[in-house]
Design a protein around this motif. Sequence first.
Motif, short mmCIF file in Angstrom:
data_model
loop_
_atom_site.label_atom_id
_atom_site.label_comp_id
_atom_site.label_asym_id
_atom_site.label_seq_id
_atom_site.Cartn_x
_atom_site.Cartn_y
_atom_site.Cartn_z
N PHE A 59 -5.47 28.30 -5.68
CA PHE A 59 -4.51 27.70 -4.76
C PHE A 59 -3.84 26.48 -5.39
O PHE A 59 -2.70 26.16 -5.07
N THR A 194 -8.64 25.44 -0.22
CA THR A 194 -7.35 24.89 0.19
C THR A 194 -7.46 23.40 0.48
O THR A 194 -6.59 22.61 0.08
N SER A 198 -5.23 21.11 -1.76
CA SER A 198 -4.16 20.39 -1.06
C SER A 198 -4.52 18.91 -0.94
O SER A 198 -3.65 18.04 -1.05
N THR A 290 1.28 29.18 3.07
CA THR A 290 0.88 27.99 2.31
C THR A 290 1.86 27.77 1.15
O THR A 290 2.70 26.88 1.21
N THR A 312 -0.99 22.05 5.64
CA THR A 312 -1.90 23.08 5.12
C THR A 312 -3.35 22.62 5.22
O THR A 312 -4.25 23.45 5.39
N ALA A 316 -6.18 24.66 7.15
CA ALA A 316 -7.45 25.04 6.54
C ALA A 316 -8.63 24.70 7.45
O ALA A 316 -9.61 25.46 7.54
#
Length: 473
Positions: A59, A194, A198, A290, A312, A316
């Motif tokens: 990711f 994630t 992120s 995403t 995001t 998550a």
Amino acid sequence: MSTSPSPATPPSPSSSSSPSPSSPTAQSATASAAPGTADIRRLLSAAFIGTALEWYDYFLYGTAAALVFNRLFFPELDPAVGTIAAFITFAVGFVARPIGAAVFGHVGDRYGRRTALIVTVVLMGLTTGCIGLLPGYGTIGIWAPALLAALRFLQGVSVGGEWSGAMLLTLEHTPKEKHGSYSAVPQLGSPVGTLLSSGAFAAVGALPDDAFYSWGWRIPFLFAFVLLFVALYMRLRIEESPVFQAMMADSEKNGPPPAPLIEAFRRTWGRILIGIAAAFLGIGGFFLLTTFIISYGTGQLGVDKSVMLNATLVGAVVEIGVLVVGGRIANRAGPWKVCVVGGVVSVLAAFPAFWLVDTGETPLVVLGVALGIGAISIPYAPIGAVVSGMFPENFRYSAVAMSYNLAGVLSGFVPLVAASLLGLSGGASWSAALLLIFIAACTAVGSYLAGPQLARRLGHDPSKQHETSKAIA
């Protein structure tokens, strides 16, 4: 834990294992089964931490493709074209996934699930860390995007064998009646990955632009080296699957089975197609909500990148809750039924999710992303039990890996297709919403078709089994 029945042998009401109770394979599997609570916890921890690392790495690339790579590796292109070029390198990882599925499927079916998982986690950690060391276009010219694509390809090879191995090792150690909830444990690696990726980008995104684009973006990639040591330590402490141990005992007596990948396509190609459709939403829908939506929000709507990244993160957190609840419901209702419901819910949520993001208002943007991710997480929770339950154990790793990763190939092009449709629609989000509806419908249909396959192979209905157990209690 017993092995699964072969397609040619109807399951008896009293057993869900392929060999008869007196067969050497069944006896070996039974003797190796029933791990203790501590063993199961160690196994689930290893599966979760390993998949969290894999998805963090994977990711991370998607986020960087949306925010960084177009500027650093494709600076000679128009910004919009550069974004599409960055998404093409993103898709390269998905094209590589069937190669990883073939390689690690063979390793997992012939040499062990544990062996395959150790190799995949090392490969992913090393390639991701090396991306953080890669010079940009301004330093080495065309070699920069070429090396970026090569490292992305190796990431894809690694992921091609990771998910299936972690899922099988989990399900082949645990009771079938709890496969709905246990199959959700490796899936938790996705939202946690994630959150980590992120969150890491949100942290370095707070830096001034000059610092962020020169060295800040590299820090999350370099952190993969640290996570690699943790995941490898956990993987080295787990035991081999009892199902695979039984397969090895049978091979010593009767000789090695045919090439697993060839057998998978020869005997179960229809089930592979069903598995591809059933798994599509969990991968393709996720990257749409995403990777693509970050690019859409920052580039088309002018929303600050920190807002999109934080959205995001909230999504998550929502996904973690949905996965836990969805897995438990799957124990009672049946995994395939939960997947069908999740596909339908995602169809209904597609337009509202994008309408909320289109407002550009921070609370509504966060709500829209969370709504979309929450909906597609419903079928993602028990999808491992659905896909793995359709295949015999002697080529299960290859079949499951190929099903899931061919869905991954399609999913890898979802951000690119969505970006292209956005251009054709003049920047209107209805095109992306229709794409999400199509993906969700594929999963609903595929999961529905998986129902009879699971009933035929496993010989039990989780919902009826739960009612019987409750009556006895």
